[in-house]
Enzyme design. Structure first.
Site, PDB file in Angstrom:
ATOM      1  N   ASP A  16       0.839  -1.214   0.000  1.00  0.00           N
ATOM      2  CA  ASP A  16       0.000   0.000   0.000  1.00  0.00           C
ATOM      3  C   ASP A  16       0.871   1.259   0.000  1.00  0.00           C
ATOM      4  OD1 ASP A  16      -2.363   1.428  -0.007  1.00  0.00           O
ATOM      5  OD2 ASP A  16      -2.519   1.456   2.177  1.00  0.00           O
ATOM      6  N   ASN A  64     -10.885  -2.576  -4.811  1.00  0.00           N
ATOM      7  CA  ASN A  64     -10.148  -1.595  -5.623  1.00  0.00           C
ATOM      8  C   ASN A  64     -10.770  -1.446  -7.010  1.00  0.00           C
ATOM      9  OD1 ASN A  64      -6.877  -2.627  -4.358  1.00  0.00           O
ATOM     10  ND2 ASN A  64      -8.152  -0.928  -3.673  1.00  0.00           N
TER      11      ASN A  64
HETATM   12  C1  IPE Z   1      -5.156  -2.591   0.181  1.00  0.00           C
HETATM   13  O1  IPE Z   1      -4.912  -1.252  -0.046  1.00  0.00           O
HETATM   14  C2  IPE Z   1      -5.185  -3.340  -1.134  1.00  0.00           C
HETATM   15  C3  IPE Z   1      -3.905  -3.416  -1.816  1.00  0.00           C
HETATM   16  C4  IPE Z   1      -2.745  -2.953  -1.397  1.00  0.00           C
HETATM   17  C5  IPE Z   1      -3.941  -4.078  -3.079  1.00  0.00           C
HETATM   18  P1  IPE Z   1      -6.100  -0.178  -0.153  1.00  0.00           P
HETATM   19  O2  IPE Z   1      -5.455   1.128  -0.382  1.00  0.00           O
HETATM   20  O3  IPE Z   1      -7.105  -0.629  -1.131  1.00  0.00           O
HETATM   21  O4  IPE Z   1      -6.746  -0.269   1.300  1.00  0.00           O
HETATM   22  P2  IPE Z   1      -7.690   0.761   2.047  1.00  0.00           P
HETATM   23  O5  IPE Z   1      -8.733   1.192   1.062  1.00  0.00           O
HETATM   24  O6  IPE Z   1      -6.829   1.904   2.478  1.00  0.00           O
HETATM   25  O7  IPE Z   1      -8.229   0.009   3.213  1.00  0.00           O
HETATM   26  C1  IPE Z   2      -1.654   0.275  -3.287  1.00  0.00           C
HETATM   27  O1  IPE Z   2      -1.456   1.636  -3.354  1.00  0.00           O
HETATM   28  C2  IPE Z   2      -1.884  -0.351  -4.631  1.00  0.00           C
HETATM   29  C3  IPE Z   2      -3.293  -0.632  -4.930  1.00  0.00           C
HETATM   30  C4  IPE Z   2      -4.253  -0.651  -4.061  1.00  0.00           C
HETATM   31  C5  IPE Z   2      -3.632  -0.955  -6.296  1.00  0.00           C
HETATM   32  P1  IPE Z   2      -2.664   2.654  -3.314  1.00  0.00           P
HETATM   33  O2  IPE Z   2      -3.109   2.924  -4.696  1.00  0.00           O
HETATM   34  O3  IPE Z   2      -3.726   2.228  -2.380  1.00  0.00           O
HETATM   35  O4  IPE Z   2      -1.897   3.915  -2.739  1.00  0.00           O
HETATM   36  P2  IPE Z   2      -2.459   4.963  -1.684  1.00  0.00           P
HETATM   37  O5  IPE Z   2      -2.930   4.190  -0.491  1.00  0.00           O
HETATM   38  O6  IPE Z   2      -3.567   5.693  -2.373  1.00  0.00           O
HETATM   39  O7  IPE Z   2      -1.274   5.807  -1.383  1.00  0.00           O
HETATM   40 MG    MG Z   3      -4.083   2.532  -0.389  1.00  0.00          MG
END
Ligand code: IPE
Ligand code: IPE
Ligand code: MG
Length: 229
Positions: A16, A64
C-alpha cells in the site's frame, strides 16, 4: 533480542502507498503504481534469495475495482507488462506463479495471461509467488462455503482451507503492510488467524530490501504462541 523463529516460510505483503508516494512527488498516481511494480519485482526476488519459500503480494483488491476507470486502466496495463515480461523469468528460476482472486473480475486478456503463466510455471519447485488480484478475503471464504454447501457434508478446517484460493499453501507466517495504515483491508482473513503482523510507515515504492530484512529480524524475535502458554 532472542531469536525465536527462523526465516518465515511464507511472507504476505499488502503493498500500500503507491498513490501517496506519487502525490508527494507531485507525480500522477500512475507513476506510483509503476514504481510500485518495479519494487514488487525486486522485493520478491530478494525474498526468495533470503530463503522465503512463499511470497504472497496483494496487488489489487476486489474493492479496488471501484476506483476510477482511468486508474484501473493504468493498473491493468502494468499487469499486462508484468505477465508478458516475467512469466518466462519465473519459469527460469523455478518459481511457481499463482494468482489469487476472481479472474472474471479482470479483463479477459489478463485472465488468459494468468492462466498461461500458472500453467507454464506449474512445475516450479524453488518457490511460489502468489499475486492477489481482484481478491477479497470474504469473497474467498464465501466461495469456499458455497462449495462446501454444494458438497453437502460438514468439513474440517483442513478440508475447508483446501477450498480457498491459497489451497496447498501454508498459512502466512508474517504479514507486512506498508503505507502507514493498520488494517487488513479484506486480505487473507481466514489464512492470517495466527500470522505475525508487521506495519511499516514507508510507502510501498520506498519499502526497500533492507526494510524487508528488518521485518524478518523483528519476526525472528517474536514469540508465537498459537493460544498456548
Ligand atoms: C489494500 O490497499 C489493497 C492493496 C494494497 C492491493 P487499499 O489502499 O485498497 O486499502 P484501504 O482502502 O486503504 O483500506
Ligand atoms: C496500493 O497503493 C496499490 C493498490 C491498491 C492498487 P494505493 O493505490 O492504495 O496507494 P495509496 O494508499 O492511495 O497511497
Ligand atoms: Mg491505499
Amino acid at each position: 533480542m532472542m531469536e525465536r523463529n527462523g526465516t518465515p516460510k511464507h511472507v504476505a505483503v499488502i503493498m500500500d502507498g503507491n498513490g501517496r508516494w506519487a502525490q508527494k512527488r507531485l507525480l500522477p498516481r500512475s507513476a506510483g503504481h509503476r514504481a510500485g511494480l518495479k519494487r514488487m519485482i525486486s522485493l520478491s526476488e530478494h525474498a526468495f534469495s533470503v530463503g522465503v519459500k512463499y511470497v504472497t503480494l496483494f496487488a489489487l483488491s476486489a474493492e479496488n475495482l471501484s476506483r476510477p476507470q482511468e486508474e484501473l486502466d493504468t493498473l491493468f496495463s502494468l499487469f499486462r507488462d508484468y505477465f508478458s515480461g516475467n512469466t518466462e523469468k519465473l519459469k527460469g528460476k523455478g518459481v511457481r506463479l499463482r494468482v489469487l482472486g476472481d479472474p472474471a473480475l479482470l479483463p479477459a486478456d489478463i485472465a488468459e495471461m494468468i492462466r498461461v503463466g500458472e500453467r507454464e510455471t506449474s512445475s516450479g519447485r524453488n518457490g511460489t509467488l502468489a499475486i492477489a488480484m481482484g481478491y477479497g478475503g470474504r469473497q474467498d471464504i464465501l466461495s469456499a462455503v458455497n462449495e462446501a454447501v454444494r458438497r453437502g457434508k460438514p468439513l474440517g478446517a483442513e478440508e475447508f482451507s483446501a477450498l480457498l484460493a491459497t489451497a496447498g499453501m501454508p498459512e502466512p507466517d508474517l504479514l507486512i503492510r506498508t503505507g502507514k495504515e493498520k488494517r487488513l483491508s479484506n486480505f487473507l482473513l481466514w489464512q492470517c488467524a495466527y500470522t505475525e503482523l508487521y506495519f511499516s510507515d514507508k510507502l510501498f515504492p520506498a519499502f526497500g530490501n533492507a526494510d524487508f530484512d528488518r521485518a524478518l529480524k523483528e519476526y525472528a524475535s517474536r514469540e508465537r504462541k498459537f493460544g498456548r502458554i
